[in-house]
Design a protein around this motif. Structure first.
Motif, PDB file in Angstrom:
ATOM      1  N   LYS A 144       0.830  -1.205   0.000  1.00 29.98           N
ATOM      2  CA  LYS A 144       0.000   0.000   0.000  1.00 29.98           C
ATOM      3  C   LYS A 144       0.868   1.260   0.000  1.00 29.98           C
ATOM      4  O   LYS A 144       0.599   2.208  -0.733  1.00 29.98           O
ATOM      5  N   GLY A 145       1.917   1.262   0.832  1.00 30.68           N
ATOM      6  CA  GLY A 145       2.818   2.410   0.871  1.00 30.68           C
ATOM      7  C   GLY A 145       3.494   2.643  -0.462  1.00 30.68           C
ATOM      8  O   GLY A 145       3.609   3.795  -0.919  1.00 30.68           O
ATOM      9  N   GLU A 146       3.948   1.571  -1.110  1.00 34.27           N
ATOM     10  CA  GLU A 146       4.591   1.688  -2.416  1.00 34.27           C
ATOM     11  C   GLU A 146       3.636   2.280  -3.451  1.00 34.27           C
ATOM     12  O   GLU A 146       3.987   3.201  -4.194  1.00 34.27           O
ATOM     13  N   GLU A 147       2.419   1.730  -3.489  1.00 34.86           N
ATOM     14  CA  GLU A 147       1.451   2.140  -4.494  1.00 34.86           C
ATOM     15  C   GLU A 147       1.054   3.600  -4.332  1.00 34.86           C
ATOM     16  O   GLU A 147       0.947   4.348  -5.325  1.00 34.86           O
ATOM     17  N   GLU A 148       0.842   4.047  -3.099  1.00 31.74           N
ATOM     18  CA  GLU A 148       0.443   5.439  -2.861  1.00 31.74           C
ATOM     19  C   GLU A 148       1.538   6.411  -3.281  1.00 31.74           C
ATOM     20  O   GLU A 148       1.251   7.483  -3.819  1.00 31.74           O
ATOM     21  N   LEU A 149       2.802   6.053  -3.037  1.00 30.82           N
ATOM     22  CA  LEU A 149       3.900   6.927  -3.445  1.00 30.82           C
ATOM     23  C   LEU A 149       4.018   6.980  -4.966  1.00 30.82           C
ATOM     24  O   LEU A 149       4.270   8.050  -5.539  1.00 30.82           O
ATOM     25  N   ARG A 150       3.858   5.856  -5.610  1.00 33.28           N
ATOM     26  CA  ARG A 150       3.925   5.845  -7.077  1.00 33.28           C
ATOM     27  C   ARG A 150       2.853   6.753  -7.684  1.00 33.28           C
ATOM     28  O   ARG A 150       3.094   7.457  -8.672  1.00 33.28           O
ATOM     29  N   LYS A 151       1.655   6.737  -7.095  1.00 36.83           N
ATOM     30  CA  LYS A 151       0.549   7.535  -7.622  1.00 36.83           C
ATOM     31  C   LYS A 151       0.746   9.023  -7.381  1.00 36.83           C
ATOM     32  O   LYS A 151       0.339   9.848  -8.190  1.00 36.83           O
ATOM     33  N   SER A 152       1.359   9.376  -6.250  1.00 34.47           N
ATOM     34  CA  SER A 152       1.424  10.788  -5.854  1.00 34.47           C
ATOM     35  C   SER A 152       2.719  11.491  -6.246  1.00 34.47           C
ATOM     36  O   SER A 152       2.818  12.711  -6.101  1.00 34.47           O
ATOM     37  N   CYS A 153       3.705  10.750  -6.722  1.00 32.43           N
ATOM     38  CA  CYS A 153       4.999  11.350  -7.044  1.00 32.43           C
ATOM     39  C   CYS A 153       5.305  11.252  -8.538  1.00 32.43           C
ATOM     40  O   CYS A 153       4.573  10.615  -9.299  1.00 32.43           O
ATOM     41  N   SER A 154       6.396  11.862  -8.926  1.00 32.23           N
ATOM     42  CA  SER A 154       6.776  11.866 -10.349  1.00 32.23           C
ATOM     43  C   SER A 154       7.354  10.508 -10.746  1.00 32.23           C
ATOM     44  O   SER A 154       7.616   9.648  -9.901  1.00 32.23           O
ATOM     45  N   GLY A 155       7.592  10.366 -12.051  1.00 34.15           N
ATOM     46  CA  GLY A 155       8.166   9.125 -12.552  1.00 34.15           C
ATOM     47  C   GLY A 155       9.616   8.933 -12.143  1.00 34.15           C
ATOM     48  O   GLY A 155      10.177   7.844 -12.337  1.00 34.15           O
ATOM     49  N   ASN A 156      10.236   9.962 -11.563  1.00 36.80           N
ATOM     50  CA  ASN A 156      11.626   9.839 -11.105  1.00 36.80           C
ATOM     51  C   ASN A 156      11.738   9.045  -9.803  1.00 36.80           C
ATOM     52  O   ASN A 156      12.823   8.609  -9.442  1.00 36.80           O
ATOM     53  N   LEU A 157      10.627   8.921  -9.084  1.00 36.02           N
ATOM     54  CA  LEU A 157      10.654   8.178  -7.817  1.00 36.02           C
ATOM     55  C   LEU A 157      10.491   6.689  -8.071  1.00 36.02           C
ATOM     56  O   LEU A 157       9.634   6.263  -8.850  1.00 36.02           O
ATOM     57  N   THR A 158      11.321   5.900  -7.405  1.00 37.62           N
ATOM     58  CA  THR A 158      11.232   4.443  -7.464  1.00 37.62           C
ATOM     59  C   THR A 158      10.819   3.925  -6.101  1.00 37.62           C
ATOM     60  O   THR A 158      11.469   4.217  -5.093  1.00 37.62           O
ATOM     61  N   ALA A 159       9.717   3.193  -6.046  1.00 35.34           N
ATOM     62  CA  ALA A 159       9.266   2.595  -4.788  1.00 35.34           C
ATOM     63  C   ALA A 159       9.723   1.140  -4.733  1.00 35.34           C
ATOM     64  O   ALA A 159       9.685   0.417  -5.728  1.00 35.34           O
ATOM     65  N   ALA A 160      10.179   0.720  -3.559  1.00 34.85           N
ATOM     66  CA  ALA A 160      10.695  -0.650  -3.407  1.00 34.85           C
ATOM     67  C   ALA A 160      10.220  -1.237  -2.088  1.00 34.85           C
ATOM     68  O   ALA A 160      10.004  -0.516  -1.114  1.00 34.85           O
TER      69      ALA A 160
END
Length: 319
Positions: free
Chosen positions: A64-80
């Motif tokens: 859930k944390g990964e998905e929310e960050l991907r949705k709210s941030c730019s394409g430069n952010l990588t969630a892991a």
């Protein structure tokens, strides 16, 4: 004389403010690895650095944390996904970071992941309670740092460790303060070791802020659960009023002194990552600056008296 000293003090703070203003260039070419990004400081920092143009690698414990960050941030952010207790998980993320950053190296790692429960008087807990928290709050910090340290040395970058005012003074029993004292020790030794390689090692020591670490519901449930599991003879030692006093302390004082402005901490983290001349230590929060840190320098008899009067419930046996 007073005006002279006041002038010197004013000059010092203006000089320090001007000295600390410059920020590093080429943010778009700098990778920053942040742990504990599901909520709280880590989540806000990942979003903030992404807006500033850094290439953020945000490590979360939950999908859930990964998905929310991907949705709210730019394409430069990588969630892991990262579990700092797992050597395999730490190594997997480190390998992915190595592939991503290439020869430029990793600019910074921010060791933010941490937990605050189980916390209670020492004799309420088992060694497994201690091991769990130390594995997250201390061993996790060390493991993550060592996993990417060669990449940071290559970039002549930064290690930012999130400790606590409770890394300076122990106001509660259990493993939390032990883990934070350990983070302080690791931070200091690493800073000395890495200076020759141009790597800066910085420490954030927040006071009380409204995060999961100080969530009154989590802390209260923790105390109730531990009390219910304790042998009757230990409960008798503390007395029937101890649980009520502990819950009242959490509901009243912890809630009141916890600052809701998390950006006070995030701004310190950002400064540690991006300033040309970062500070060695940051102590965000008025309680940190004017209560906890001064208390840590006082004679033990004074600090113990203040803590038992203001911050720690007293067991029946010593009343």
């Amino acid at each position: 004389m007073f005006l002279y000293l006041l002038g010197l003090l004013l000059f010092y703070y203006v000089y320090r403010w001007l000295r600390e203003l410059p920020r590093v260039s080429d943010k778009g070419g700098k990778y920053v690895y942040v742990t504990g990004c599901d909520t709280g400081f880590g989540n806000l920092l990942a979003r903030h650095l992404d807006k500033l143009g850094f290439r953020v690698i945000a490590a979360c414990y939950t999908e859930k944390g990964e998905e929310e960050l991907r949705k709210s941030c730019s394409g430069n952010l990588t969630a892991a996904h990262l579990d700092v207790r797992s050597a395999e998980s730490v190594a997997k993320v480190a390998a992915a970071i190595k592939d991503k950053v290439g020869q430029r190296g990793l600019w910074a790692v921010v060791n933010n992941a941490g937990v605050s429960v189980p916390s209670a008087p020492c004799d309420w807990l088992t060694i497994d309670d201690y091991k769990f928290m130390l594995d997250v709050n201390l061993n996790g910090v060390i493991a993550v740092t060592l996993s990417v340290l060669p990449l940071i040395k290559k970039a002549r970058g930064r290690v930012v460790n999130v400790a606590s005012v409770f890394g300076r003074i122990s106001a509660t029993g259990g493993p939390y303060t032990i883990s934070k004292y350990g983070v302080e020790a690791f931070n200091d030794s690493l800073r000395l070791n890495m200076a020759a390689f141009g790597v800066k090692v910085l420490c954030i020591e927040p006071g009380f802020f409204k995060t999961n670490v100080t969530d009154t519901a989590i802390l209260s449930n923790n105390v109730r659960s531990l009390w219910d599991k304790m042998p009757q003879h230990v409960r008798d030692d503390y007395g029937p009023e101890y649980l009520k006093k502990s819950l009242a302390l959490i509901a009243d004082k912890v809630a009141k002194i916890s600052d809701g402005d998390l950006m006070k901490v995030v701004n310190c983290m950002e400064h540690a990552v991006s300033a040309v001349r970062p500070r060695t230590r940051y102590s965000p929060g008025w309680d940190a600056k004017f209560f906890w840190l001064p208390l840590s320098y006082m004679p033990t008899c004074v600090s113990d008296y203040i803590l038992t009067q203001q911050a720690v419930p007293v067991a029946k046996s010593v009343q």
